[in-house]
Motif scaffolding. Structure first.
Motif, PDB file in Angstrom:
ATOM      1  N   ASP A 148       0.812  -1.223   0.000  1.00 14.44           N
ATOM      2  CA  ASP A 148       0.000   0.000   0.000  1.00 14.44           C
ATOM      3  C   ASP A 148       0.841   1.267   0.000  1.00 14.44           C
ATOM      4  OD1 ASP A 148      -2.833  -1.122   0.361  1.00 14.44           O
ATOM      5  OD2 ASP A 148      -1.747  -2.086   2.011  1.00 14.44           O
ATOM      6  N   ALA A 149       2.069   1.200   0.498  1.00 11.59           N
ATOM      7  CA  ALA A 149       2.910   2.394   0.564  1.00 11.59           C
ATOM      8  C   ALA A 149       4.363   1.994   0.768  1.00 11.59           C
ATOM      9  CB  ALA A 149       2.456   3.310   1.705  1.00 11.59           C
ATOM     10  N   VAL A 150       5.258   2.947   0.475  1.00 16.67           N
ATOM     11  CA  VAL A 150       6.691   2.781   0.717  1.00 16.67           C
ATOM     12  C   VAL A 150       7.069   3.601   1.946  1.00 16.67           C
ATOM     13  CG1 VAL A 150       9.013   3.148  -0.183  1.00 16.67           C
ATOM     14  CG2 VAL A 150       7.180   2.459  -1.730  1.00 16.67           C
ATOM     15  N   VAL A 151       7.801   2.996   2.857  1.00 12.70           N
ATOM     16  CA  VAL A 151       8.321   3.720   4.018  1.00 12.70           C
ATOM     17  C   VAL A 151       9.760   4.104   3.703  1.00 12.70           C
ATOM     18  CG1 VAL A 151       8.842   3.642   6.471  1.00 12.70           C
ATOM     19  CG2 VAL A 151       6.830   2.441   5.587  1.00 12.70           C
ATOM     20  N   SER A 152       9.975   5.383   3.425  1.00 13.69           N
ATOM     21  CA  SER A 152      11.305   5.864   3.044  1.00 13.69           C
ATOM     22  C   SER A 152      11.330   7.377   3.124  1.00 13.69           C
ATOM     23  CB  SER A 152      11.640   5.417   1.611  1.00 13.69           C
ATOM     24  OG  SER A 152      12.861   5.989   1.174  1.00 13.69           O
ATOM     25  N   ASP A 153      12.506   7.937   3.432  1.00 12.05           N
ATOM     26  CA  ASP A 153      12.673   9.385   3.412  1.00 12.05           C
ATOM     27  C   ASP A 153      13.201   9.862   2.071  1.00 12.05           C
ATOM     28  OD1 ASP A 153      11.728   9.659   5.943  1.00 12.05           O
ATOM     29  OD2 ASP A 153      13.667   9.982   6.909  1.00 12.05           O
ATOM     30  N   GLY A 154      13.376   8.938   1.132  1.00 12.08           N
ATOM     31  CA  GLY A 154      13.910   9.290  -0.176  1.00 12.08           C
ATOM     32  C   GLY A 154      12.837   9.689  -1.169  1.00 12.08           C
ATOM     33  N   SER A 155      12.961  10.883  -1.738  1.00 13.53           N
ATOM     34  CA  SER A 155      11.975  11.363  -2.707  1.00 13.53           C
ATOM     35  C   SER A 155      12.090  10.663  -4.053  1.00 13.53           C
ATOM     36  CB  SER A 155      12.131  12.869  -2.910  1.00 13.53           C
ATOM     37  OG  SER A 155      13.443  13.180  -3.356  1.00 13.53           O
ATOM     38  N   ASP A 156      13.218   9.962  -4.279  1.00 16.47           N
ATOM     39  CA  ASP A 156      13.366   9.282  -5.562  1.00 16.47           C
ATOM     40  C   ASP A 156      12.379   8.135  -5.727  1.00 16.47           C
ATOM     41  OD1 ASP A 156      14.617   7.889  -3.587  1.00 16.47           O
ATOM     42  OD2 ASP A 156      16.500   7.571  -4.639  1.00 16.47           O
ATOM     43  N   LEU A 166       5.665   7.167   2.775  1.00 16.67           N
ATOM     44  CA  LEU A 166       5.556   7.550   4.173  1.00 16.67           C
ATOM     45  C   LEU A 166       6.942   7.893   4.682  1.00 16.67           C
ATOM     46  CD1 LEU A 166       3.255   4.608   5.354  1.00 16.67           C
ATOM     47  CD2 LEU A 166       2.538   6.890   4.615  1.00 16.67           C
ATOM     48  N   ARG A 167       7.117   9.115   5.196  1.00 14.48           N
ATOM     49  CA  ARG A 167       8.425   9.535   5.706  1.00 14.48           C
ATOM     50  C   ARG A 167       8.281  10.115   7.112  1.00 14.48           C
ATOM     51  NH1 ARG A 167      10.298  15.182   4.464  1.00 14.48           N
ATOM     52  NH2 ARG A 167      12.363  14.237   4.275  1.00 14.48           N
ATOM     53  N   ASN A 168       9.442  10.371   7.756  1.00 17.43           N
ATOM     54  CA  ASN A 168       9.459  10.856   9.137  1.00 17.43           C
ATOM     55  C   ASN A 168       8.687   9.906  10.051  1.00 17.43           C
ATOM     56  OD1 ASN A 168      10.910  13.180   8.332  1.00 17.43           O
ATOM     57  ND2 ASN A 168       9.013  14.235   7.802  1.00 17.43           N
TER      58      ASN A 168
END
Length: 241
Positions: A148-156, A166-168
Motif C-alpha cells: 500500500d505504501a513505501v516507508v522511506s525518506d527518499g523522494s526518488d 511515508l516519511r518521518n
C-alpha cells in the motif's frame, strides 16, 4: 535522490497521520534507510550496543501490533550507472589511498544488514533482497498493488513510480505518526508528476547524473511547470526525449 528539492515543493501535500490509520495495510520498507537513521540518532551509539537491532525490533513490533504487515527490502547489486556515485561518496568520506577503512566500513554495514535480516526472519517478517536498489523495488511493489505504501525518506521513490510514500516515521508515544505523500496529490496540487520529477533529477543532479546542469536551480526548473499547465501523462516526457 532529489531530497530537499522535492520535499520543499511537496510541502503543501504533506499529511501527518497516526500510525493507527494504517491498520491492515502492507508496507514496503527500505531497510538501509532505517539502519542509517538508527545508527546516526543522537547519543544512540554511546548508549545502545546494537541500535539497529533495538530500533528495528520496536518498530516492527509496533507495526505488527497494529495489524500492519511490513515487507522489508534489502539493496541488491548496485546499478552500473550509480557506481560513480558510490565511488565519489567513498572518496569524500575516506579520501584517496585509504582503501582499508572503506572496505572495513562496507563489511561492517553488510554485517549490520545481515543481523537485521536474521532478526526479521526470526520474527516471521518477509525480508527480500531487491535485484537492484531497494527503493526502486519498494516502489515497484506499490505500482503492482502488492504493497500500500513505501516507508522511506527518499523522494526518488516517486521517480520510480511509487504511489504513496511515508516519511518521518515515528513510534514515539508522544509522536505516534508518519507523514504521508501521494503521487496523485503531488500531481494535482503542485503539478509534480513522475515525469516532471525525473526531469528535475536530471537537471538538478541525482545519483545517476552527478552535478546535474551547472547553474540550474530548483526555481529555474519548476518555473516552466506552471507555464506547461497540468501534467499530461506518460507520453509527455516521451515526446520531450
Amino acid at each position: 535522490d532529489l531530497g530537499k528539492d522535492v520535499w520543499h515543493s511537496a510541502g503543501p501535500c504533506e499529511e501527518r497521520i497516526s500510525l493507527h490509520s494504517l491498520r491492515g495495510q502492507t508496507l514496503a520498507i527500505d531497510l538501509a534507510g532505517w539502519v542509517v537513521q538508527n545508527n546516526t540518532a543522537p547519543g544512540m551509539q554511546f548508549t545502545v550496543t546494537r541500535p539497529h537491532l533495538r530500533n528495528l525490533y520496536f518498530r516492527i513490533n509496533t507495526l505488527l501490533s497494529l495489524d500492519i504487515l511490513p515487507v522489508v527490502v534489502l539493496d541488491g547489486i548496485v546499478p552500473d550507472l550509480k557506481k560513480a556515485t558510490v565511488a565519489a561518496r567513498n572518496q569524500a568520506q575516506w579520501g584517496g589511498g585509504q582503501a582499508s577503512p572503506k572496505r572495513q566500513q562496507r563489511r561492517q554495514f553488510t554485517g549490520v544488514l545481515r543481523d537485521c535480516q536474521r532478526l526479521l526472519t526470526s520474527l516471521g517478517v518477509p525480508c527480500v533482497t531487491a535485484p537492484g536498489e531497494a527503493d526502486a523495488f519498494c516502489s515497484a511493489l506499490t505500482r503492482a498493488g502488492l504493497c500500500d505504501a513505501v516507508v522511506s525518506d527518499g523522494s526518488d521513490c516517486f521517480c520510480y513510480g511509487a504511489k504513496t510514500v511515508l516519511r518521518n516515521f515515528s513510534t514515539d508515544p508522544k509522536n505516534f505518526s508518519v507523514s504521508r505523500y501521494t503521487s496523485s496529490r503531488l500531481q494535482t496540487e503542485v503539478g509534480l508528476s513522475r515525469q516532471r520529477m525525473v526531469v528535475m533529477a536530471l537537471l538538478l543532479g541525482c545519483d545517476y547524473n552527478l552535478g546535474g546542469v551547472a547553474g540550474v536551480g530548483r526555481e529555474a526548473v519548476t518555473r516552466p511547470f506552471s507555464v506547461w499547465g497540468k501534467p499530461q501523462g506518460e507520453l509527455a516526457l516521451a515526446r520531450v526525449l
